[in-house]
Design an enzyme around this catalytic site. Structure first.
Site, PDB file in Angstrom:
ATOM      1  CB  SER A   1      -0.815   3.099   4.922  1.00 50.87           C
ATOM      2  OG  SER A   1      -0.552   1.767   4.498  1.00 50.87           O
TER       3      SER A   1
ATOM      4  CB  THR B   1      -7.312   4.001  -3.358  1.00 54.03           C
ATOM      5  OG1 THR B   1      -7.112   4.522  -2.042  1.00 54.03           O
ATOM      6  CG2 THR B   1      -8.685   4.421  -3.842  1.00 54.03           C
TER       7      THR B   1
ATOM      8  CG  ASP C   1      -3.517   4.940  -1.983  1.00 53.51           C
ATOM      9  OD1 ASP C   1      -2.812   3.936  -1.756  1.00 53.51           O
ATOM     10  OD2 ASP C   1      -4.391   5.349  -1.202  1.00 53.51           O
TER      11      ASP C   1
ATOM     12  CG  ASP D   1      -1.802   1.177   1.361  1.00 54.41           C
ATOM     13  OD1 ASP D   1      -2.028   1.851   0.329  1.00 54.41           O
ATOM     14  OD2 ASP D   1      -2.302   1.440   2.470  1.00 54.41           O
TER      15      ASP D   1
ATOM     16  CD1 TRP E   1      -1.229  -2.851   9.764  1.00 58.83           C
ATOM     17  CD2 TRP E   1      -2.200  -4.775  10.390  1.00 58.83           C
ATOM     18  NE1 TRP E   1      -2.492  -2.864   9.241  1.00 58.83           N
ATOM     19  CE2 TRP E   1      -3.116  -4.025   9.619  1.00 58.83           C
ATOM     20  CE3 TRP E   1      -2.592  -6.014  10.891  1.00 58.83           C
ATOM     21  CZ2 TRP E   1      -4.406  -4.486   9.331  1.00 58.83           C
ATOM     22  CZ3 TRP E   1      -3.884  -6.473  10.608  1.00 58.83           C
ATOM     23  CH2 TRP E   1      -4.766  -5.712   9.833  1.00 58.83           C
TER      24      TRP E   1
ATOM     25  CG  ASN F   1       2.376   1.898  10.636  1.00 56.74           C
ATOM     26  OD1 ASN F   1       1.951   3.016  10.339  1.00 56.74           O
ATOM     27  ND2 ASN F   1       3.099   1.670  11.725  1.00 56.74           N
TER      28      ASN F   1
ATOM     29  CE1 TYR G   1      -6.090  -0.079   7.445  1.00 63.25           C
ATOM     30  CE2 TYR G   1      -6.375  -0.554   9.778  1.00 63.25           C
ATOM     31  CZ  TYR G   1      -5.595  -0.551   8.642  1.00 63.25           C
ATOM     32  OH  TYR G   1      -4.308  -1.019   8.704  1.00 63.25           O
TER      33      TYR G   1
END
Length: 381
Positions: A95, A278, A275, A92, A99, A97, A135
């Site tokens: 963003s 998206t 992005d 992505d 996880w 991070n 989110y």
């Protein structure tokens, strides 16, 4: 002198280019629809795509609002720990991070997916830092830790990542990916965690401080994200370089949006974010309304036969035209077609913002260049 040469060769051998295959799977929207849950889900989870970029539009307790992943379909595989534990993640660029679900999470969304077990990894290092991400629909809470992350041929040691302890709601339960690997800038990383690509650059693991993305038109295979390199066989013509306007998301300045030579949005210029997290092409309500009016839809549904007669929608960026054909912006889901555009409501006075998601990216090979803070676009071959 010989030792210096040897050390240089060793350093060079550690830098590499790696290509990670992306698979196109069912989106959350498709899975909810198949289970008869889509209508109820949309009623309970009204969604504004802008919440990914404007924290005030999402849960006030959130440390970093991102997005819902209703239409995302492209995922890749990474591994974490020693020995390796595999996870399917969304790469992505919207963003920052990394996880994945953990064995400490009892939410249905976690038990339905692969879960990281720290006790099975000899290279795991715990921290006392918490992680909370809200989110557009759904959220996760957990904690941060360090371990070895392998992405393709790159072994990223001591990478900080999040382990979820809660993933409430339905959104992640019906998503086909396990976790998320953010590729945006450190400035938007939740809890100040160093993003994966930053760690790669800091450790000299990539031959160039850039990565590139290709989304194949093939239903199942061919798509990839390439770390440290550019594969010119996947695009035609030359790369068109565009400077970033902010080092947060991959944000650029767009000149206009036109159809049949007429400006229908972004008159006088506007902001745009490229992005991969998206799926659709998102823009302000007035611009999206203009586009949908031109292509003949008021509610998003459209006749599949219209695809052959509609014109390209042209996004002009840095003086160069980037057309998106109807075959890309009209989405065909088993004979039922819909517009690939969605509107975003922004807080004022934030200005006009467009999100160039997978509908746009599927038409262009995209290079994300961290060394020079720029992106490049070239028509896919």
């Amino acid at each position: 002198m010989k030792w210096l040469l040897l050390l240089s060769l060793v350093a060079l051998s550690q830098c590499q280019v790696t290509k990670v295959s992306l698979k196109k799977m069912k989106s959350l929207r498709q899975n909810l629809k198949e289970h008869g849950l889509l209508e109820d889900f949309l009623k309970k989870h009204p969604y504004n795509p802008a919440s990914k970029y404007f924290p005030s539009l999402a849960n006030e307790d959130a440390s970093e609002p991102l997005t819902n992943y209703m239409d995302i379909e492209y995922y890749g595989t990474i591994s974490i720990g020693t020995p390796a534990q595999e996870f399917s993640v969304l790469f992505d660029t919207g963003s920052s991070n990394l996880w994945v679900p953990s064995v400490y999470c009892s939410s249905t969304a976690c038990t339905n997916h692969n879960q990281f077990n720290p006790s099975d990894s000899s290279t795991y290092e715990a921290t006392n830092e918490s992680l909370s991400i809200q989110y557009g629909s759904g959220s996760m809470t957990g904690f941060l830790a360090y371990d070895t992350v392998q992405i393709g041929g790159i072994v990223d040691t001591k990478q900080i990542f999040g382990l979820s302890e809660t993933e409430p709601g339905t959104a992640f339960e019906y998503s086909e990916f396990d976790g998320i690997l953010g590729l945006a800038f450190p400035s938007i990383a939740s809890s100040g965690a160093t993003p994966v690509f930053d760690n790669m650059m800091n450790e000299g693991l990539v031959s160039q401080d850039l990565f590139s993305v290709y989304l194949s038109s093939d239903e199942q295979s061919g798509s990839f994200v390439m770390f440290g390199g550019i594969d010119s066989s996947y695009y035609s013509g030359s790369l068109n370089w565009i400077p970033l306007s902010a080092e947060t998301y991959w944000e650029i300045t767009m000149d206009s949006v036109t159809m049949n030579g007429e400006t229908i949005a972004c008159s006088g210029g506007c902001r745009a974010i490229i992005d991969t997290g998206t799926s659709l092409l998102a823009g302000p309500p007035s611009g999206i309304s203009n586009i949908n009016s031109y292509i003949g839809t008021s509610d998003g549904t459209i006749s599949c036969s219209a695809m052959s007669s509609l014109p390209n929608i042209v996004f002009t960026i840095n003086g160069i035209e980037f057309p998106v054909p109807p075959s890309a912006y009209i989405l065909d889901d088993s004979g039922s077609c819909s517009s690939g555009f969605e509107s975003i409501d922004l807080p004022t006075p934030s200005g006009e913002l467009w999100i160039l998601g997978d509908v746009f990216i599927s038409q262009y090979y995209v290079v994300f260049d961290r060394a020079n803070n720029q992106v490049a676009l070239a028509s896919v071959a």
